[in-house]
Motif scaffolding. Structure first.
Motif, PDB file in Angstrom:
ATOM      1  N   GLY A 195      49.794  33.341  64.488  1.00 27.59           N
ATOM      2  CA  GLY A 195      48.631  33.017  65.350  1.00 27.59           C
ATOM      3  C   GLY A 195      48.617  31.327  65.796  1.00 27.59           C
ATOM      4  O   GLY A 195      47.441  30.987  65.997  1.00 27.59           O
ATOM      5  N   GLY A 196      49.651  30.781  65.719  1.00 25.93           N
ATOM      6  CA  GLY A 196      49.632  29.236  65.915  1.00 25.93           C
ATOM      7  C   GLY A 196      49.437  28.413  64.854  1.00 25.93           C
ATOM      8  O   GLY A 196      49.511  28.796  63.811  1.00 25.93           O
ATOM      9  N   PRO A 197      49.289  26.854  64.971  1.00 29.44           N
ATOM     10  CA  PRO A 197      49.654  26.068  63.917  1.00 29.44           C
ATOM     11  C   PRO A 197      48.674  26.085  62.879  1.00 29.44           C
ATOM     12  O   PRO A 197      48.651  25.660  61.864  1.00 29.44           O
ATOM     13  CB  PRO A 197      49.701  24.742  64.641  1.00 29.44           C
ATOM     14  CG  PRO A 197      49.570  24.853  66.116  1.00 29.44           C
ATOM     15  CD  PRO A 197      49.358  26.571  66.336  1.00 29.44           C
ATOM     16  N   LYS A 198      47.582  26.652  63.192  1.00 29.64           N
ATOM     17  CA  LYS A 198      46.402  26.681  62.097  1.00 29.64           C
ATOM     18  C   LYS A 198      46.474  27.972  61.401  1.00 29.64           C
ATOM     19  O   LYS A 198      45.542  28.448  60.770  1.00 29.64           O
ATOM     20  CB  LYS A 198      45.148  26.585  62.700  1.00 29.64           C
ATOM     21  CG  LYS A 198      44.855  24.979  63.404  1.00 29.64           C
ATOM     22  CD  LYS A 198      43.452  24.820  63.797  1.00 29.64           C
ATOM     23  CE  LYS A 198      43.321  23.436  64.336  1.00 29.64           C
ATOM     24  NZ  LYS A 198      41.611  23.235  64.670  1.00 29.64           N
ATOM     25  N   GLY A 199      47.510  28.815  61.633  1.00 28.18           N
ATOM     26  CA  GLY A 199      47.742  30.049  61.018  1.00 28.18           C
ATOM     27  C   GLY A 199      48.894  30.007  59.751  1.00 28.18           C
ATOM     28  O   GLY A 199      49.584  31.005  59.570  1.00 28.18           O
ATOM     29  N   ARG A 200      49.089  28.681  59.136  1.00 29.93           N
ATOM     30  CA  ARG A 200      50.390  28.588  58.253  1.00 29.93           C
ATOM     31  C   ARG A 200      50.124  29.293  57.047  1.00 29.93           C
ATOM     32  O   ARG A 200      48.734  29.190  56.637  1.00 29.93           O
ATOM     33  CB  ARG A 200      50.693  27.118  58.354  1.00 29.93           C
ATOM     34  CG  ARG A 200      51.254  26.573  59.598  1.00 29.93           C
ATOM     35  CD  ARG A 200      51.176  24.964  59.346  1.00 29.93           C
ATOM     36  NE  ARG A 200      49.881  24.507  59.260  1.00 29.93           N
ATOM     37  CZ  ARG A 200      49.550  23.123  59.092  1.00 29.93           C
ATOM     38  NH1 ARG A 200      50.718  22.365  58.901  1.00 29.93           N
ATOM     39  NH2 ARG A 200      48.446  22.671  58.947  1.00 29.93           N
ATOM     40  N   PHE A 201      51.141  29.527  56.316  1.00 32.29           N
ATOM     41  CA  PHE A 201      51.132  29.969  54.960  1.00 32.29           C
ATOM     42  C   PHE A 201      52.430  29.894  54.342  1.00 32.29           C
ATOM     43  O   PHE A 201      53.319  29.425  54.906  1.00 32.29           O
ATOM     44  CB  PHE A 201      50.836  31.587  54.868  1.00 32.29           C
ATOM     45  CG  PHE A 201      51.938  32.624  55.517  1.00 32.29           C
ATOM     46  CD1 PHE A 201      53.019  32.781  54.833  1.00 32.29           C
ATOM     47  CD2 PHE A 201      51.887  32.941  56.877  1.00 32.29           C
ATOM     48  CE1 PHE A 201      53.851  33.517  55.336  1.00 32.29           C
ATOM     49  CE2 PHE A 201      52.867  33.520  57.518  1.00 32.29           C
ATOM     50  CZ  PHE A 201      53.874  34.053  56.805  1.00 32.29           C
ATOM     51  N   ALA A 202      52.485  29.767  52.991  1.00 36.99           N
ATOM     52  CA  ALA A 202      53.536  29.050  52.258  1.00 36.99           C
ATOM     53  C   ALA A 202      53.620  29.742  50.889  1.00 36.99           C
ATOM     54  O   ALA A 202      52.313  29.813  50.311  1.00 36.99           O
ATOM     55  CB  ALA A 202      53.782  27.652  52.062  1.00 36.99           C
ATOM     56  N   TYR A 203      54.478  30.322  50.435  1.00 35.83           N
ATOM     57  CA  TYR A 203      54.407  31.113  49.041  1.00 35.83           C
ATOM     58  C   TYR A 203      55.468  30.247  48.246  1.00 35.83           C
ATOM     59  O   TYR A 203      56.667  29.737  48.705  1.00 35.83           O
ATOM     60  CB  TYR A 203      55.251  32.462  49.126  1.00 35.83           C
ATOM     61  CG  TYR A 203      54.302  33.457  49.785  1.00 35.83           C
ATOM     62  CD1 TYR A 203      54.028  34.522  49.023  1.00 35.83           C
ATOM     63  CD2 TYR A 203      53.579  33.336  50.955  1.00 35.83           C
ATOM     64  CE1 TYR A 203      53.077  35.687  49.603  1.00 35.83           C
ATOM     65  CE2 TYR A 203      52.934  34.537  51.536  1.00 35.83           C
ATOM     66  CZ  TYR A 203      52.807  35.542  50.881  1.00 35.83           C
ATOM     67  OH  TYR A 203      51.921  36.390  51.224  1.00 35.83           O
ATOM     68  N   PHE A 204      54.956  29.912  47.009  1.00 34.61           N
ATOM     69  CA  PHE A 204      55.857  28.980  46.187  1.00 34.61           C
ATOM     70  C   PHE A 204      56.331  29.873  44.826  1.00 34.61           C
ATOM     71  O   PHE A 204      55.393  30.544  44.302  1.00 34.61           O
ATOM     72  CB  PHE A 204      55.084  27.845  45.621  1.00 34.61           C
ATOM     73  CG  PHE A 204      54.660  26.959  46.666  1.00 34.61           C
ATOM     74  CD1 PHE A 204      55.345  25.909  47.211  1.00 34.61           C
ATOM     75  CD2 PHE A 204      53.491  27.070  47.482  1.00 34.61           C
ATOM     76  CE1 PHE A 204      55.225  25.207  48.283  1.00 34.61           C
ATOM     77  CE2 PHE A 204      53.209  26.269  48.546  1.00 34.61           C
ATOM     78  CZ  PHE A 204      54.203  25.165  48.824  1.00 34.61           C
ATOM     79  N   SER A 205      57.476  29.766  44.544  1.00 32.46           N
ATOM     80  CA  SER A 205      58.081  30.583  43.493  1.00 32.46           C
ATOM     81  C   SER A 205      57.893  29.570  42.200  1.00 32.46           C
ATOM     82  O   SER A 205      58.095  28.423  42.140  1.00 32.46           O
ATOM     83  CB  SER A 205      59.528  31.158  43.562  1.00 32.46           C
ATOM     84  OG  SER A 205      60.391  29.968  43.894  1.00 32.46           O
ATOM     85  N   GLN A 206      57.869  30.541  41.245  1.00 33.82           N
ATOM     86  CA  GLN A 206      57.783  29.540  39.763  1.00 33.82           C
ATOM     87  C   GLN A 206      58.595  30.527  38.659  1.00 33.82           C
ATOM     88  O   GLN A 206      58.678  31.693  39.138  1.00 33.82           O
ATOM     89  CB  GLN A 206      56.745  29.056  39.466  1.00 33.82           C
ATOM     90  CG  GLN A 206      55.421  29.807  39.876  1.00 33.82           C
ATOM     91  CD  GLN A 206      55.302  31.314  39.253  1.00 33.82           C
ATOM     92  OE1 GLN A 206      55.712  31.287  37.742  1.00 33.82           O
ATOM     93  NE2 GLN A 206      54.923  32.135  39.835  1.00 33.82           N
ATOM     94  N   GLN A 207      58.795  30.128  37.588  1.00 36.02           N
ATOM     95  CA  GLN A 207      59.364  31.122  36.654  1.00 36.02           C
ATOM     96  C   GLN A 207      58.424  31.544  35.694  1.00 36.02           C
ATOM     97  O   GLN A 207      58.514  31.721  34.649  1.00 36.02           O
ATOM     98  CB  GLN A 207      60.386  30.122  35.727  1.00 36.02           C
ATOM     99  CG  GLN A 207      61.702  29.593  36.380  1.00 36.02           C
ATOM    100  CD  GLN A 207      62.379  30.687  37.222  1.00 36.02           C
ATOM    101  OE1 GLN A 207      62.561  31.640  36.760  1.00 36.02           O
ATOM    102  NE2 GLN A 207      62.569  30.365  38.578  1.00 36.02           N
ATOM    103  N   GLY A 208      57.454  32.010  36.449  1.00 34.80           N
ATOM    104  CA  GLY A 208      56.328  32.761  35.627  1.00 34.80           C
ATOM    105  C   GLY A 208      56.508  34.210  35.505  1.00 34.80           C
ATOM    106  O   GLY A 208      57.761  34.600  35.047  1.00 34.80           O
ATOM    107  N   HIS A 209      55.583  34.997  35.351  1.00 37.35           N
ATOM    108  CA  HIS A 209      55.636  36.591  35.335  1.00 37.35           C
ATOM    109  C   HIS A 209      55.250  37.029  36.568  1.00 37.35           C
ATOM    110  O   HIS A 209      54.829  36.430  37.478  1.00 37.35           O
ATOM    111  CB  HIS A 209      55.004  37.101  34.332  1.00 37.35           C
ATOM    112  CG  HIS A 209      53.504  36.796  34.308  1.00 37.35           C
ATOM    113  ND1 HIS A 209      52.681  37.609  35.076  1.00 37.35           N
ATOM    114  CD2 HIS A 209      52.693  35.907  33.986  1.00 37.35           C
ATOM    115  CE1 HIS A 209      51.373  36.934  35.120  1.00 37.35           C
ATOM    116  NE2 HIS A 209      51.542  35.982  34.479  1.00 37.35           N
ATOM    117  N   PRO A 210      55.881  38.205  36.654  1.00 36.15           N
ATOM    118  CA  PRO A 210      55.487  39.093  38.118  1.00 36.15           C
ATOM    119  C   PRO A 210      54.096  39.131  38.482  1.00 36.15           C
ATOM    120  O   PRO A 210      53.141  39.232  37.601  1.00 36.15           O
ATOM    121  CB  PRO A 210      56.119  40.638  37.818  1.00 36.15           C
ATOM    122  CG  PRO A 210      57.012  40.397  36.879  1.00 36.15           C
ATOM    123  CD  PRO A 210      56.759  39.237  35.765  1.00 36.15           C
TER     124      PRO A 210
END
Length: 175
Positions: A123-138
Motif C-alpha cells: 500500500g505504498g511507502p508508508k506500508g513498509r515492513f522488515a523482518y530481522f533474523s537472529q540466532q534465537g529460538h523459533p
C-alpha cells in the motif's frame, strides 16, 4: 517493553491452514473478528536482498491491544515464512513492533546486530515492513512495521472492532 523497539504490538503465527487457525482462535480463545485477506498484494517483497514472488494469505484480529496475525504462504517462493515451515515449525514466528519512524527503527535494528531476512511494502511507502533474523529460538523473529499511513488506521479499526465484538460474523473478508 523492549528498550530497543518499544512495546510488542503483534504476535505473528505462520500456519499451514489459515481457515483452521481462525476457527481455533475464535472457538477456543474467543478472539475475533478476523479481518482476512485471501491474497495479499505486495508492492515488492525481498528475501535476503533478492526479489521473491511470495503469495500469502493473512488474517488479523486483536485481543486487547495485542494484534494477532495469521500467515499462510500459498507458494514455494523464498521467504522467512517458508523457512519456518520447512524447518518443521508452525505457530508463533515473529513479534512485531510498530513505528511511525520506520527508517530510524530500521537502522537501530541493523545497528543492534540483527540481520535483515525479508522486507517489503504493502500500500505504498508508508506500508513498509522488515523482518530481522537472529540466532534465537523459533518464534523470536523481529518485525518492524510502518504504521504512519493507512495501515495504522486499519490496525486501529481492527482493535476497536474487537473491543465490541459479540461473536457474530467471525471472519470478515477484506479486498
Amino acid at each position: 517493553m523492549s528498550r530497543l523497539f518499544g512495546p510488542i504490538r503483534q504476535n505473528g503465527y505462520v500456519v499451514r491452514d489459515i481457515e483452521a487457525a481462525m476457527s481455533f482462535w475464535t472457538e477456543v480463545h474467543g478472539v475475533g473478528p478476523w479481518f482476512y485477506v485471501d491474497r495479499v498484494q505486495t508492492d515488492h517483497f525481498l528475501y535476503r536482498g533478492e526479489a521473491s514472488p511470495v503469495e500469502m494469505s493473512i488474517a488479523l484480529a486483536n485481543s486487547g491491544d495485542l494484534q494477532l496475525e495469521l500467515i499462510q504462504q500459498r507458494n514455494e517462493a523464498p521467504s522467512m515464512y517458508r523457512d519456518f515451515i520447512d524447518a518443521g515449525h508452525e505457530g508463533l514466528q515473529h513479534v512485531a513492533y510498530w513505528t511511525t519512524e520506520f527508517d530510524s527503527l530500521y537502522q537501530r535494528a541493523l545497528g543492534s546486530g540483527l540481520t535483515l531476512g525479508h522486507e517489503g511494502q504493502i500500500g505504498g511507502p508508508k506500508g513498509r515492513f522488515a523482518y530481522f533474523s537472529q540466532q534465537g529460538h523459533p518464534g523470536s523473529v523481529i518485525e518492524i512495521s510502518d504504521i504512519s499511513g493507512s495501515k495504522g488506521d486499519l490496525f486501529a479499526h481492527i482493535r476497536d472492532t474487537a473491543r465490541g465484538w459479540d461473536g457474530t460474523d467471525p471472519v470478515r473478508r477484506v479486498g
